[in-house]
Write a protein that holds these residues in place. Structure first.
Motif, PDB file in Angstrom:
ATOM      1  N   ILE A  53       0.841  -1.203   0.000  1.00 53.67           N
ATOM      2  CA  ILE A  53       0.000   0.000   0.000  1.00 53.67           C
ATOM      3  C   ILE A  53       0.874   1.250   0.000  1.00 53.67           C
ATOM      4  O   ILE A  53       0.657   2.185  -0.771  1.00 53.67           O
ATOM      5  CB  ILE A  53      -0.956  -0.009   1.216  1.00 53.67           C
ATOM      6  N   ASN A  56       2.350   2.027  -3.315  1.00 57.95           N
ATOM      7  CA  ASN A  56       1.355   2.223  -4.377  1.00 57.95           C
ATOM      8  C   ASN A  56       1.371   1.090  -5.411  1.00 57.95           C
ATOM      9  O   ASN A  56       1.311   1.317  -6.626  1.00 57.95           O
ATOM     10  CB  ASN A  56       1.574   3.576  -5.076  1.00 57.95           C
ATOM     11  N   GLN A  85      -7.887  -5.154   3.424  1.00 62.25           N
ATOM     12  CA  GLN A  85      -6.900  -4.152   3.034  1.00 62.25           C
ATOM     13  C   GLN A  85      -6.581  -4.238   1.545  1.00 62.25           C
ATOM     14  O   GLN A  85      -6.443  -3.216   0.859  1.00 62.25           O
ATOM     15  CB  GLN A  85      -5.620  -4.328   3.864  1.00 62.25           C
ATOM     16  N   LYS A  88      -9.743  -2.885  -0.259  1.00 63.02           N
ATOM     17  CA  LYS A  88      -9.880  -1.445  -0.034  1.00 63.02           C
ATOM     18  C   LYS A  88      -8.939  -0.644  -0.932  1.00 63.02           C
ATOM     19  O   LYS A  88      -9.315   0.411  -1.468  1.00 63.02           O
ATOM     20  CB  LYS A  88      -9.606  -1.123   1.431  1.00 63.02           C
ATOM     21  N   HIS A  89      -7.721  -1.155  -1.131  1.00 63.40           N
ATOM     22  CA  HIS A  89      -6.724  -0.430  -1.924  1.00 63.40           C
ATOM     23  C   HIS A  89      -6.613  -0.967  -3.351  1.00 63.40           C
ATOM     24  O   HIS A  89      -5.706  -0.565  -4.087  1.00 63.40           O
ATOM     25  CB  HIS A  89      -5.377  -0.474  -1.219  1.00 63.40           C
ATOM     26  N   ASP A  90      -7.552  -1.848  -3.736  1.00 64.68           N
ATOM     27  CA  ASP A  90      -7.652  -2.329  -5.119  1.00 64.68           C
ATOM     28  C   ASP A  90      -6.362  -3.010  -5.585  1.00 64.68           C
ATOM     29  O   ASP A  90      -5.916  -2.834  -6.728  1.00 64.68           O
ATOM     30  CB  ASP A  90      -7.997  -1.158  -6.048  1.00 64.68           C
TER      31      ASP A  90
END
Length: 252
Positions: A53, A56, A85, A88-90
């Protein structure tokens, strides 16, 4: 590259359909469709997900993913936290277990042999999909010398169980990264001087002593860092992905 195309590329390279495994190999959690940045690591732990995360990442590529045979299917608790998680962050989660152990060039076994100076000669089980391998050293080493080499390569001292003939020289070596300690009997039956794996069981000590074979327990995580790292480097060099390997410390 599209995430499904990435999965196809990895499947074509690692051929998961050729081996029976304890978990699904490939895309385990689907994220964004376009993948440019990939983080690689050994296990899809919370710490590794948080690092992906932070960096990125569009995809997380690991050796140890989720949905193991016999585990509770419910997405709750620790597994639920991890998967939430990712969603949520794809972030796509791709995992390859045994196929990444046995690949002849990028696999954990092949990469460990390369680093330890072992010439690969074949699969210990007598077929190309063998999870354990065997080979030879360029020159014979003592048990202490091989332990020192493993320590230097992996940056951790292995547990060395010497046979009853403790001064037995080591030329022929078999190995299986991770939890492959129970291949020691097959290694001894095939005349190996030493067997290397990641873990050790209580019974392994007696097997090594009584079967007259050196045994080295070098750490499950430590012996399986290099396959997924090599796979990521191949994706970067051959297919233009931005790839970063993240090594989450694990003493086991």
């Amino acid at each position: 590259m599209n995430n499904l195309q990435l999965e196809m590329l990895l499947n074509d390279t690692l051929s998961p359909q050729l081996i029976k495994d304890y978990c699904p190999n490939g895309l385990q959690v689907e994220g964004k469709s376009e993948v440019k940045k990939i983080v690689t690591g050994v296990t899809a732990s919370k710490a590794l997900i948080e690092k992906a995360i932070e960096l990125n990442a569009d995809a997380l590529l690991v050796h140890h993913g989720y949905f193991w045979k016999g585990e509770n299917e419910a997405i709750r608790g620790m597994k639920g936290t991890r998967i939430r998680q990712l969603i949520k962050h794809d972030i796509n989660l791709l995992a390859y277990h045994l196929p990444l152990d046995i690949h002849p060039e990028l696999g954990n076994n092949a990469q460990l042999a390369k680093r330890l100076g072992i010439k690969v000669e074949g699969g210990l089980e007598g077929h190309p999909q063998s999870v354990a391998m065997y080979g030879s050293l360029a020159e014979a080493l003592s048990g202490d010398q091989l332990a020192q080499r493993i320590s230097q390569v992996l940056s951790r001292a292995p547990l060395h169980i010497a046979p009853e003939m403790a001064d037995k020289p080591i030329k022929k070596v078999a190995w299986c990264t991770g939890g492959g300690q129970d291949y020691i009997e097959l290694a001894a039956a095939q005349g190996m001087d030493a067997f290397i794996s990641g873990e050790i069981s209580e019974r392994t000590t007696y097997s090594a002593r009584e079967l007259n074979i050196h045994y080295f327990s070098a750490g499950h995580h430590a012996t399986e860092r290099y396959g997924v790292k090599a796979l990521g480097e191949w994706l970067a060099a051959e297919h233009g992905f931005e790839v970063e390997f993240v090594d989450i410390d694990n003493p086991v």
